[in-house]
Design a protein around this motif. Structure first.
Motif, PDB file in Angstrom:
ATOM      1  N   THR A  21       3.584 -44.370   4.120  1.00 12.84           N
ATOM      2  CA  THR A  21       3.841 -45.697   3.577  1.00 12.84           C
ATOM      3  C   THR A  21       2.588 -46.218   2.882  1.00 12.84           C
ATOM      4  O   THR A  21       1.487 -45.668   3.049  1.00 12.84           O
ATOM      5  CB  THR A  21       4.239 -46.680   4.686  1.00 12.84           C
ATOM      6  N   TYR A  22       2.766 -47.279   2.104  1.00 11.67           N
ATOM      7  CA  TYR A  22       1.600 -47.849   1.423  1.00 11.67           C
ATOM      8  C   TYR A  22       0.585 -48.379   2.438  1.00 11.67           C
ATOM      9  O   TYR A  22      -0.620 -48.340   2.191  1.00 11.67           O
ATOM     10  CB  TYR A  22       2.022 -48.935   0.435  1.00 11.67           C
ATOM     11  N   ILE A  23       1.052 -48.850   3.585  1.00  9.59           N
ATOM     12  CA  ILE A  23       0.125 -49.309   4.620  1.00  9.59           C
ATOM     13  C   ILE A  23      -0.692 -48.141   5.154  1.00  9.59           C
ATOM     14  O   ILE A  23      -1.919 -48.248   5.342  1.00  9.59           O
ATOM     15  CB  ILE A  23       0.895 -49.999   5.758  1.00  9.59           C
ATOM     16  N   GLU A  24      -0.024 -47.006   5.392  1.00  7.20           N
ATOM     17  CA  GLU A  24      -0.752 -45.821   5.865  1.00  7.20           C
ATOM     18  C   GLU A  24      -1.744 -45.336   4.819  1.00  7.20           C
ATOM     19  O   GLU A  24      -2.836 -44.860   5.161  1.00  7.20           O
ATOM     20  CB  GLU A  24       0.250 -44.724   6.216  1.00  7.20           C
ATOM     21  N   ALA A  25      -1.380 -45.449   3.545  1.00  8.25           N
ATOM     22  CA  ALA A  25      -2.300 -45.041   2.484  1.00  8.25           C
ATOM     23  C   ALA A  25      -3.567 -45.886   2.518  1.00  8.25           C
ATOM     24  O   ALA A  25      -4.689 -45.352   2.471  1.00  8.25           O
ATOM     25  CB  ALA A  25      -1.611 -45.159   1.124  1.00  8.25           C
ATOM     26  N   PHE A  26      -3.411 -47.209   2.612  1.00  6.21           N
ATOM     27  CA  PHE A  26      -4.585 -48.086   2.676  1.00  6.21           C
ATOM     28  C   PHE A  26      -5.409 -47.816   3.928  1.00  6.21           C
ATOM     29  O   PHE A  26      -6.648 -47.844   3.890  1.00  6.21           O
ATOM     30  CB  PHE A  26      -4.153 -49.544   2.624  1.00  6.21           C
ATOM     31  N   ASN A  27      -4.753 -47.550   5.032  1.00  4.17           N
ATOM     32  CA  ASN A  27      -5.492 -47.252   6.256  1.00  4.17           C
ATOM     33  C   ASN A  27      -6.287 -45.961   6.123  1.00  4.17           C
ATOM     34  O   ASN A  27      -7.423 -45.860   6.631  1.00  4.17           O
ATOM     35  CB  ASN A  27      -4.535 -47.167   7.441  1.00  4.17           C
ATOM     36  N   ARG A  28      -5.714 -44.968   5.456  1.00  4.57           N
ATOM     37  CA  ARG A  28      -6.460 -43.721   5.222  1.00  4.57           C
ATOM     38  C   ARG A  28      -7.678 -43.972   4.353  1.00  4.57           C
ATOM     39  O   ARG A  28      -8.766 -43.416   4.601  1.00  4.57           O
ATOM     40  CB  ARG A  28      -5.551 -42.665   4.591  1.00  4.57           C
ATOM     41  N   PHE A  29      -7.508 -44.793   3.322  1.00  2.00           N
ATOM     42  CA  PHE A  29      -8.659 -45.130   2.484  1.00  2.00           C
ATOM     43  C   PHE A  29      -9.737 -45.813   3.319  1.00  2.00           C
ATOM     44  O   PHE A  29     -10.917 -45.425   3.291  1.00  2.00           O
ATOM     45  CB  PHE A  29      -8.231 -46.061   1.343  1.00  2.00           C
ATOM     46  N   ARG A  30      -9.343 -46.812   4.072  1.00  2.00           N
ATOM     47  CA  ARG A  30     -10.307 -47.566   4.879  1.00  2.00           C
ATOM     48  C   ARG A  30     -11.009 -46.665   5.887  1.00  2.00           C
ATOM     49  O   ARG A  30     -12.238 -46.732   6.047  1.00  2.00           O
ATOM     50  CB  ARG A  30      -9.583 -48.697   5.598  1.00  2.00           C
ATOM     51  N   ASP A  31     -10.244 -45.810   6.541  1.00  5.11           N
ATOM     52  CA  ASP A  31     -10.816 -44.952   7.578  1.00  5.11           C
ATOM     53  C   ASP A  31     -11.760 -43.907   7.011  1.00  5.11           C
ATOM     54  O   ASP A  31     -12.564 -43.322   7.753  1.00  5.11           O
ATOM     55  CB  ASP A  31      -9.695 -44.261   8.362  1.00  5.11           C
ATOM     56  N   ASN A  32     -11.670 -43.655   5.705  1.00  2.00           N
ATOM     57  CA  ASN A  32     -12.566 -42.695   5.057  1.00  2.00           C
ATOM     58  C   ASN A  32     -13.669 -43.385   4.252  1.00  2.00           C
ATOM     59  O   ASN A  32     -14.313 -42.738   3.419  1.00  2.00           O
ATOM     60  CB  ASN A  32     -11.759 -41.762   4.167  1.00  2.00           C
ATOM     61  N   GLY A  33     -13.869 -44.662   4.523  1.00  2.00           N
ATOM     62  CA  GLY A  33     -14.989 -45.378   3.921  1.00  2.00           C
ATOM     63  C   GLY A  33     -14.817 -45.718   2.454  1.00  2.00           C
ATOM     64  O   GLY A  33     -15.809 -45.992   1.760  1.00  2.00           O
ATOM     65  N   ILE A  34     -13.587 -45.714   1.981  1.00  2.00           N
ATOM     66  CA  ILE A  34     -13.322 -45.990   0.568  1.00  2.00           C
ATOM     67  C   ILE A  34     -13.111 -47.489   0.389  1.00  2.00           C
ATOM     68  O   ILE A  34     -12.417 -48.140   1.179  1.00  2.00           O
ATOM     69  CB  ILE A  34     -12.087 -45.196   0.092  1.00  2.00           C
ATOM     70  N   VAL A  35     -13.690 -48.057  -0.675  1.00  2.00           N
ATOM     71  CA  VAL A  35     -13.621 -49.507  -0.885  1.00  2.00           C
ATOM     72  C   VAL A  35     -12.920 -49.888  -2.182  1.00  2.00           C
ATOM     73  O   VAL A  35     -12.829 -51.070  -2.518  1.00  2.00           O
ATOM     74  CB  VAL A  35     -15.032 -50.135  -0.863  1.00  2.00           C
ATOM     75  N   ALA A  36     -12.415 -48.900  -2.928  1.00  2.00           N
ATOM     76  CA  ALA A  36     -11.716 -49.196  -4.184  1.00  2.00           C
ATOM     77  C   ALA A  36     -10.671 -48.112  -4.420  1.00  2.00           C
ATOM     78  O   ALA A  36     -10.907 -46.930  -4.160  1.00  2.00           O
ATOM     79  CB  ALA A  36     -12.688 -49.254  -5.358  1.00  2.00           C
ATOM     80  N   SER A  37      -9.499 -48.531  -4.926  1.00  2.00           N
ATOM     81  CA  SER A  37      -8.426 -47.543  -5.144  1.00  2.00           C
ATOM     82  C   SER A  37      -7.548 -47.940  -6.317  1.00  2.00           C
ATOM     83  O   SER A  37      -7.478 -49.111  -6.705  1.00  2.00           O
ATOM     84  CB  SER A  37      -7.563 -47.393  -3.884  1.00  2.00           C
ATOM     85  N   ASN A  38      -6.867 -46.937  -6.886  1.00  2.00           N
ATOM     86  CA  ASN A  38      -5.970 -47.119  -8.029  1.00  2.00           C
ATOM     87  C   ASN A  38      -4.517 -46.992  -7.586  1.00  2.00           C
ATOM     88  O   ASN A  38      -4.158 -46.107  -6.797  1.00  2.00           O
ATOM     89  CB  ASN A  38      -6.265 -46.063  -9.098  1.00  2.00           C
ATOM     90  N   HIS A  39      -3.678 -47.871  -8.167  1.00  2.00           N
ATOM     91  CA  HIS A  39      -2.258 -47.900  -7.816  1.00  2.00           C
ATOM     92  C   HIS A  39      -1.430 -48.065  -9.091  1.00  2.00           C
ATOM     93  O   HIS A  39      -1.154 -49.192  -9.520  1.00  2.00           O
ATOM     94  CB  HIS A  39      -1.979 -49.012  -6.818  1.00  2.00           C
ATOM     95  N   SER A  40      -1.061 -46.948  -9.693  1.00  2.00           N
ATOM     96  CA  SER A  40      -0.261 -46.965 -10.922  1.00  2.00           C
ATOM     97  C   SER A  40       1.216 -46.838 -10.575  1.00  2.00           C
ATOM     98  O   SER A  40       1.896 -45.873 -10.947  1.00  2.00           O
ATOM     99  CB  SER A  40      -0.710 -45.835 -11.860  1.00  2.00           C
ATOM    100  N   TRP A  41       1.727 -47.809  -9.862  1.00  2.00           N
ATOM    101  CA  TRP A  41       3.115 -47.814  -9.431  1.00  2.00           C
ATOM    102  C   TRP A  41       3.500 -49.249  -9.073  1.00  2.00           C
ATOM    103  O   TRP A  41       2.656 -50.138  -9.017  1.00  2.00           O
ATOM    104  CB  TRP A  41       3.312 -46.922  -8.195  1.00  2.00           C
ATOM    105  N   GLY A  42       4.777 -49.471  -8.860  1.00  6.29           N
ATOM    106  CA  GLY A  42       5.246 -50.788  -8.453  1.00  6.29           C
ATOM    107  C   GLY A  42       6.455 -50.662  -7.553  1.00  6.29           C
ATOM    108  O   GLY A  42       7.173 -49.648  -7.574  1.00  6.29           O
ATOM    109  N   PHE A  43       6.690 -51.656  -6.736  1.00  3.20           N
ATOM    110  CA  PHE A  43       7.871 -51.666  -5.882  1.00  3.20           C
ATOM    111  C   PHE A  43       9.129 -51.856  -6.739  1.00  3.20           C
ATOM    112  O   PHE A  43       9.144 -52.694  -7.652  1.00  3.20           O
ATOM    113  CB  PHE A  43       7.775 -52.795  -4.850  1.00  3.20           C
ATOM    114  N   THR A  44      10.160 -51.099  -6.455  1.00  2.00           N
ATOM    115  CA  THR A  44      11.393 -51.186  -7.241  1.00  2.00           C
ATOM    116  C   THR A  44      12.347 -52.244  -6.714  1.00  2.00           C
ATOM    117  O   THR A  44      13.159 -52.792  -7.466  1.00  2.00           O
ATOM    118  CB  THR A  44      12.109 -49.825  -7.265  1.00  2.00           C
TER     119      THR A  44
END
Length: 375
Positions: free
Chosen positions: A177-200
């Motif tokens: 899920t998008y929440i799990e994606a953000f948590n993976r970023f956070r847990d790996n020390g990432i502070v910026a991300s790209n999201h080329s998509w939208g909710f349908t």
């Protein structure tokens, strides 16, 4: 001729004034207290000056005198490299390339076997595969220079932050899920991300999903770059999560000039790019090169050039006549990663200069220093 304020990134240096004079700009004075030059400058000179690495901002003051300013002739066709040039990448690369920065990408799993994705491009734990959209987006952010050439025989597919590392999460995995994606970023020390998509579902709303993503940007101090959507040109068409207050929502501009369509200027907002307002907010926050159009002259023909997910061997395709390792695509999906790459360069500069920069400052700098589109 117009009077403008030019703020350099450092205090007064002789080379700054010399460079302005070489561009034909009249330097009127310098204020050491404000670290500000006052200059007489034409709009086209201002555009050229904005490409120099040391200029932090150029602000309009007042007209000095009227003058019939004729812009230099626009080339019949800008080469694909100009999507990067329009974002000042060529001026920045000699100084910053995103070295030491890891950027998150939540998209289709990119093809890690591409020659412009050598070992070390993707951080451990990244999801990789053979998705065309994800490969293209990742390439705009951080493709390396492998020595490949384009249709003109010149390499120009390098990403905006070509030394940055990517941590990719597969958008197409139904178990993520998008929440799990953000948590993976956070847990790996990432502070910026790209999201080329939208909710349908309920795409133009601000709902609990948007609120959750806004919370990552606000509470976690996370820089979230989001595509505005391709539902323009009508108003109120920004797609969720681009409707969020704290995210950086990116629309698309055109940058190819040879499609023979009247009133379609270089640098104008693309017809397909979603427009605001969004829940009463001014959106998108800024625009970046996204290619010409989604609806005529092909989705690919006048799009942003980047990496293809797998060499098809079809070198007759107008999308990329000379190399099947590359393809052109259009959309705000292509515009957003240009901005994400710029964020990587900003983070690199902050690290190298020994200061911290938070999400609010990054967004403010992007909005303050981005020129207005032509329409």
């Amino acid at each position: 001729m117009y009077k403008r304020q030019v703020r350099p990134i450092d205090c007064n240096r002789p080379e700054y004034e010399a460079e302005m004079e070489n561009l034909g700009i009249t330097v009127l004075s310098y204020d050491p207290d404000l670290n500000m030059y006052y200059v007489d400058i034409t709009p086209f000179q201002a555009e050229n000056l904005s490409q120099t690495w040391w200029v932090q901002s150029i602000a309009f003051i007042q007209p000095v005198e009227k003058e019939d300013v004729r812009e230099e002739e626009i080339p019949e066709k800008f080469l694909p490299q100009d999507s990067r040039a329009l974002c000042s990448a060529f001026a920045i690369w000699p100084h910053r390339t995103g070295l030491g920065i890891t950027l998150g990408v939540y998209d289709g799993a990119p093809w890690s076997g591409h020659p412009d994705f050598p070992s070390g491009t993707f951080a451990p734990g990244s999801d990789t595969g053979q998705d065309d959209h994800g490969t293209h987006v990742a390439g705009i952010i951080a493709a390396r220079n492998s020595g490949s050439v384009d249709i003109s025989g010149v390499y120009d597919c390098q990403g905006m932050a070509p030394s940055a590392t990517l941590y990719t999460v597969d958008l197409d995995d139904p178990n993520i899920t998008y929440i799990e994606a953000f948590n993976r970023f956070r847990d790996n020390g990432i502070v910026a991300s790209n999201h080329s998509w939208g909710f349908t579902y309920d795409p133009y709303s601000y709902d609990s999903r948007t609120e959750t993503i806004d919370g990552y940007a606000d509470n976690e101090d996370f820089t979230i770059v989001v595509a505005a959507g391709n539902d323009g040109p009508g108003s109120g068409t920004i797609t969720n999560p681009g409707t969020g207050k704290n995210v950086i929502t990116v629309g698309a501009i055109r940058y190819v000039t040879d499609d023979d369509i009247p009133d379609r200027e270089l640098g104008g907002v693309a017809e397909y790019s979603s427009r605001g307002p969004a829940q009463g907010r001014l959106k998108p926050d800024l625009v970046a090169p996204g290619g010409q159009t989604l609806f005529d002259y092909w989705y690919y023909k006048y799009g942003v050039v980047s990496l293809d997910e797998f060499p098809s061997g079809n070198t007759d395709d107008e999308a990329w006549p000379e190399s099947s390792n590359y393809v052109r695509m259009s959309g705000t999906s292509m515009a957003a990663p240009h901005v994400t790459g710029v964020v990587g360069l900003m983070l690199d500069n902050a690290n190298a200069s020994g200061y911290a920069i938070d999400n609010e400052s990054i967004k403010a700098c992007l909005l303050y220093t981005s020129p207005s589109p032509r329409d």
